[in-house]
Scaffold this motif. Structure first.
Motif, PDB file in Angstrom:
ATOM      1  N   LEU A  27      25.756   7.226 -40.985  1.00 30.04           N
ATOM      2  CA  LEU A  27      25.155   7.055 -42.303  1.00 30.04           C
ATOM      3  C   LEU A  27      26.206   6.670 -43.342  1.00 30.04           C
ATOM      4  O   LEU A  27      26.011   5.738 -44.135  1.00 30.04           O
ATOM      5  N   ILE A  28      27.333   7.380 -43.341  1.00 28.88           N
ATOM      6  CA  ILE A  28      28.399   7.094 -44.311  1.00 28.88           C
ATOM      7  C   ILE A  28      29.018   5.725 -44.047  1.00 28.88           C
ATOM      8  O   ILE A  28      29.366   5.002 -44.981  1.00 28.88           O
ATOM      9  N   LYS A  29      29.125   5.364 -42.784  1.00 26.71           N
ATOM     10  CA  LYS A  29      29.730   4.076 -42.418  1.00 26.71           C
ATOM     11  C   LYS A  29      28.848   2.903 -42.808  1.00 26.71           C
ATOM     12  O   LYS A  29      29.348   1.823 -43.180  1.00 26.71           O
ATOM     13  N   THR A  30      27.533   3.090 -42.752  1.00 28.24           N
ATOM     14  CA  THR A  30      26.613   1.958 -42.940  1.00 28.24           C
ATOM     15  C   THR A  30      25.999   1.874 -44.329  1.00 28.24           C
ATOM     16  O   THR A  30      25.449   0.831 -44.688  1.00 28.24           O
ATOM     17  N   ASP A  31      26.073   2.940 -45.136  1.00 27.28           N
ATOM     18  CA  ASP A  31      25.441   2.923 -46.451  1.00 27.28           C
ATOM     19  C   ASP A  31      26.489   2.710 -47.540  1.00 27.28           C
ATOM     20  O   ASP A  31      27.416   3.512 -47.694  1.00 27.28           O
ATOM     21  N   ALA A  32      26.332   1.622 -48.298  1.00 21.56           N
ATOM     22  CA  ALA A  32      27.302   1.279 -49.347  1.00 21.56           C
ATOM     23  C   ALA A  32      27.347   2.327 -50.452  1.00 21.56           C
ATOM     24  O   ALA A  32      28.373   2.502 -51.112  1.00 21.56           O
ATOM     25  N   GLY A  33      26.233   3.037 -50.649  1.00 20.21           N
ATOM     26  CA  GLY A  33      26.181   4.051 -51.696  1.00 20.21           C
ATOM     27  C   GLY A  33      27.045   5.268 -51.405  1.00 20.21           C
ATOM     28  O   GLY A  33      27.298   6.081 -52.294  1.00 20.21           O
ATOM     29  N   LEU A  34      27.507   5.387 -50.165  1.00 17.02           N
ATOM     30  CA  LEU A  34      28.338   6.528 -49.777  1.00 17.02           C
ATOM     31  C   LEU A  34      29.795   6.115 -49.520  1.00 17.02           C
ATOM     32  O   LEU A  34      30.545   6.859 -48.885  1.00 17.02           O
ATOM     33  N   SER A  35      30.177   4.952 -50.020  1.00 11.68           N
ATOM     34  CA  SER A  35      31.539   4.455 -49.801  1.00 11.68           C
ATOM     35  C   SER A  35      32.495   4.984 -50.868  1.00 11.68           C
ATOM     36  O   SER A  35      33.073   4.231 -51.646  1.00 11.68           O
ATOM     37  N   THR A  36      32.606   6.299 -50.935  1.00 14.76           N
ATOM     38  CA  THR A  36      33.517   6.953 -51.876  1.00 14.76           C
ATOM     39  C   THR A  36      34.485   7.830 -51.083  1.00 14.76           C
ATOM     40  O   THR A  36      34.215   8.170 -49.920  1.00 14.76           O
ATOM     41  N   PRO A  37      35.631   8.205 -51.681  1.00 11.76           N
ATOM     42  CA  PRO A  37      36.592   9.044 -50.953  1.00 11.76           C
ATOM     43  C   PRO A  37      35.987  10.341 -50.423  1.00 11.76           C
ATOM     44  O   PRO A  37      36.292  10.758 -49.300  1.00 11.76           O
ATOM     45  N   MET A  38      35.127  10.991 -51.219  1.00 12.31           N
ATOM     46  CA  MET A  38      34.538  12.252 -50.786  1.00 12.31           C
ATOM     47  C   MET A  38      33.784  12.085 -49.478  1.00 12.31           C
ATOM     48  O   MET A  38      33.950  12.883 -48.533  1.00 12.31           O
ATOM     49  N   TYR A  39      32.976  11.048 -49.362  1.00 13.50           N
ATOM     50  CA  TYR A  39      32.187  10.841 -48.148  1.00 13.50           C
ATOM     51  C   TYR A  39      33.044  10.334 -46.996  1.00 13.50           C
ATOM     52  O   TYR A  39      32.743  10.606 -45.825  1.00 13.50           O
ATOM     53  N   PHE A  40      34.114   9.619 -47.319  1.00 12.08           N
ATOM     54  CA  PHE A  40      35.040   9.218 -46.256  1.00 12.08           C
ATOM     55  C   PHE A  40      35.623  10.460 -45.583  1.00 12.08           C
ATOM     56  O   PHE A  40      35.660  10.549 -44.349  1.00 12.08           O
ATOM     57  N   PHE A  41      36.057  11.437 -46.376  1.00 13.97           N
ATOM     58  CA  PHE A  41      36.633  12.657 -45.806  1.00 13.97           C
ATOM     59  C   PHE A  41      35.571  13.494 -45.091  1.00 13.97           C
ATOM     60  O   PHE A  41      35.870  14.156 -44.090  1.00 13.97           O
ATOM     61  N   ILE A  42      34.330  13.454 -45.579  1.00 17.10           N
ATOM     62  CA  ILE A  42      33.247  14.159 -44.882  1.00 17.10           C
ATOM     63  C   ILE A  42      33.019  13.537 -43.503  1.00 17.10           C
ATOM     64  O   ILE A  42      32.798  14.247 -42.514  1.00 17.10           O
ATOM     65  N   SER A  43      33.100  12.202 -43.417  1.00 15.97           N
ATOM     66  CA  SER A  43      32.931  11.536 -42.121  1.00 15.97           C
ATOM     67  C   SER A  43      34.080  11.886 -41.178  1.00 15.97           C
ATOM     68  O   SER A  43      33.877  12.055 -39.973  1.00 15.97           O
ATOM     69  N   VAL A  44      35.296  12.013 -41.723  1.00 10.78           N
ATOM     70  CA  VAL A  44      36.437  12.430 -40.900  1.00 10.78           C
ATOM     71  C   VAL A  44      36.224  13.856 -40.398  1.00 10.78           C
ATOM     72  O   VAL A  44      36.502  14.177 -39.232  1.00 10.78           O
ATOM     73  N   LEU A  45      35.709  14.723 -41.257  1.00 14.16           N
ATOM     74  CA  LEU A  45      35.417  16.104 -40.859  1.00 14.16           C
ATOM     75  C   LEU A  45      34.365  16.132 -39.754  1.00 14.16           C
ATOM     76  O   LEU A  45      34.489  16.883 -38.778  1.00 14.16           O
ATOM     77  N   SER A  46      33.324  15.322 -39.879  1.00 12.19           N
ATOM     78  CA  SER A  46      32.281  15.266 -38.849  1.00 12.19           C
ATOM     79  C   SER A  46      32.850  14.773 -37.521  1.00 12.19           C
ATOM     80  O   SER A  46      32.494  15.291 -36.453  1.00 12.19           O
ATOM     81  N   PHE A  47      33.738  13.789 -37.586  1.00 18.97           N
ATOM     82  CA  PHE A  47      34.388  13.292 -36.365  1.00 18.97           C
ATOM     83  C   PHE A  47      35.225  14.397 -35.726  1.00 18.97           C
ATOM     84  O   PHE A  47      35.216  14.586 -34.501  1.00 18.97           O
ATOM     85  N   LEU A  48      35.924  15.146 -36.564  1.00 16.50           N
ATOM     86  CA  LEU A  48      36.726  16.273 -36.089  1.00 16.50           C
ATOM     87  C   LEU A  48      35.853  17.337 -35.443  1.00 16.50           C
ATOM     88  O   LEU A  48      36.195  17.892 -34.390  1.00 16.50           O
ATOM     89  N   GLU A  49      34.696  17.610 -36.056  1.00 18.44           N
ATOM     90  CA  GLU A  49      33.796  18.636 -35.518  1.00 18.44           C
ATOM     91  C   GLU A  49      33.231  18.239 -34.151  1.00 18.44           C
ATOM     92  O   GLU A  49      32.970  19.103 -33.313  1.00 18.44           O
ATOM     93  N   LEU A  50      33.039  16.947 -33.935  1.00 18.93           N
ATOM     94  CA  LEU A  50      32.578  16.484 -32.619  1.00 18.93           C
ATOM     95  C   LEU A  50      33.580  16.898 -31.534  1.00 18.93           C
ATOM     96  O   LEU A  50      33.191  17.354 -30.454  1.00 18.93           O
ATOM     97  N   TRP A  51      34.851  16.729 -31.843  1.00 14.70           N
ATOM     98  CA  TRP A  51      35.889  17.104 -30.884  1.00 14.70           C
ATOM     99  C   TRP A  51      36.013  18.615 -30.758  1.00 14.70           C
ATOM    100  O   TRP A  51      36.190  19.142 -29.650  1.00 14.70           O
ATOM    101  N   CYS A  52      35.940  19.318 -31.891  1.00 12.61           N
ATOM    102  CA  CYS A  52      36.055  20.787 -31.869  1.00 12.61           C
ATOM    103  C   CYS A  52      34.995  21.412 -30.972  1.00 12.61           C
ATOM    104  O   CYS A  52      35.296  22.252 -30.111  1.00 12.61           O
ATOM    105  N   VAL A  53      33.762  21.024 -31.186  1.00 11.91           N
ATOM    106  CA  VAL A  53      32.656  21.644 -30.459  1.00 11.91           C
ATOM    107  C   VAL A  53      32.677  21.243 -28.987  1.00 11.91           C
ATOM    108  O   VAL A  53      32.257  22.018 -28.110  1.00 11.91           O
TER     109      VAL A  53
END
Length: 315
Positions: free
Chosen positions: A48-74
């Motif tokens: 969602l963050i990667k494909t939606d232009a409305g979420l192209s802000t630093p805050m959402y970039f870091f949220i996407s990194v956190l989600s990627f990290l959580e995939l590996w953690c779990v």
């Protein structure tokens, strides 16, 4: 005799949870459902963050990194948990065990640093709004995100290596994955010195980041309280509430396990607490970041509209 007792264990046994035979299938299905929902939720956030232009802000970039990290953690611990629930106590080679230990703690320390970076992002957005976009450029975002991974995977080398070179006399790990405290309890020698090293390394990573997060939020609080209207204060706090909830969940459970003395807790408590930061937190993060977030809800609505339009076109 001391020499005989000091043997190198090639295979450990993961004890898992002491679950009755009748409850194991139910526990397995429950954990499996949460695991699959966690994977789906975090993948959804990333796409969602990667494909939606409305979420192209630093805050959402870091949220996407956190989600990627959580995939590996779990995915580092839950498959092992599912295996123990399905088959009971299971053998695990020492190489895989220590690799799991290293990866799990690397990801945990990476999350410590990433949560601190996310707090810094909110501080700059609220306390330095005029310079925010210059200070948090795309290049800076990528550098900060990369630095968290490098710091996390570098910091975990010492605890994992020192644990791996211990001589072990016992094989059964009283946990559902290979963690520091359960492994040290199997050592032939007193691992007190090693516990101090672990405490220093992990304590610096978690403690310093936590103190820095508190300091950043102290600055945010001072700035927000100076805002003229209640509406602007509520809006500023709303952008931080999700992150503060995640920080509380992560640090609350991590401090309980790695800072307090293991012997002070009833047997099996560590395994239950581990479920919080190893499974529950990754599961809740997508919900926390979407449930009360208007921008994400709007992005979901736009994505739904696009899918509906595409579906109608195909028909």
């Amino acid at each position: 005799m001391a020499h005989v007792n000091h043997t190198w264990i090639q295979t450990f046994i993961l004890a898992g949870f002491n679950t009755s035979e009748a409850l194991r299938p139910l526990a397995f299905l429950g954990i499996l459902c949460v695991y699959l929902l966690t994977l789906a939720g975090n993948l959804f956030i990333i796409v969602l963050i990667k494909t939606d232009a409305g979420l192209s802000t630093p805050m959402y970039f870091f949220i996407s990194v956190l989600s990627f990290l959580e995939l590996w953690c779990v995915s580092t611990t839950v498959p092992t948990l599912l295996h123990t629930l399905l088959h009971g106590s299971v053998p695990i080679s020492s190489a895989i065990c220590f690799t799991q230990l290293y990866v799990f703690h690397s990801l945990g320390m990476t999350e410590c640093y990433l949560l601190c970076v996310m707090a810094l992002d909110r501080y700059l957005a609220i306390c330095r709004p005029l310079h925010y976009h210059a200070l948090m450029s795309t290049q800076v975002q990528q550098w900060l995100a990369g630095a968290t991974w490098v710091a996390g995977f570098s910091g975990a080398v010492v605890p994992a290596t020192l644990t791996a070179i211990l001589p072990y006399c016992l094989k059964e790990v009283a946990h559902y994955f290979c963690d520091l405290a359960p492994l040290m309890q199997l050592a032939c020698e007193d691992p007190g010195w090693l516990a101090q090293v672990h405490g220093a390394v992990i304590g610096v990573a978690t403690g310093c980041n936590f103190v820095l997060i508190l300091g950043l939020y102290g600055g945010i609080l001072r700035t927000v309280l100076k805002l003229p209207s209640a509406t602007s204060r509520a809006k500023a706090f709303s952008t931080c509430s999700s992150h503060m909830t995640v920080v509380a969940l992560f640090y609350g459970s991590a401090f309980t396990v790695y800072v307090s003395s293991p012997g002070s807790r009833p047997e099996g408590t560590d395994k239950l607490i581990a479920l919080v930061y190893a499974l529950l937190t990754p599961f809740l993060n997508p919900i926390i970041y979407t449930l009360r977030n208007k921008e994400v809800k709007e992005a979901v609505r736009r994505a739904t509209d696009r899918i509906r339009t595409l579906w109608v076109g195909l028909l």
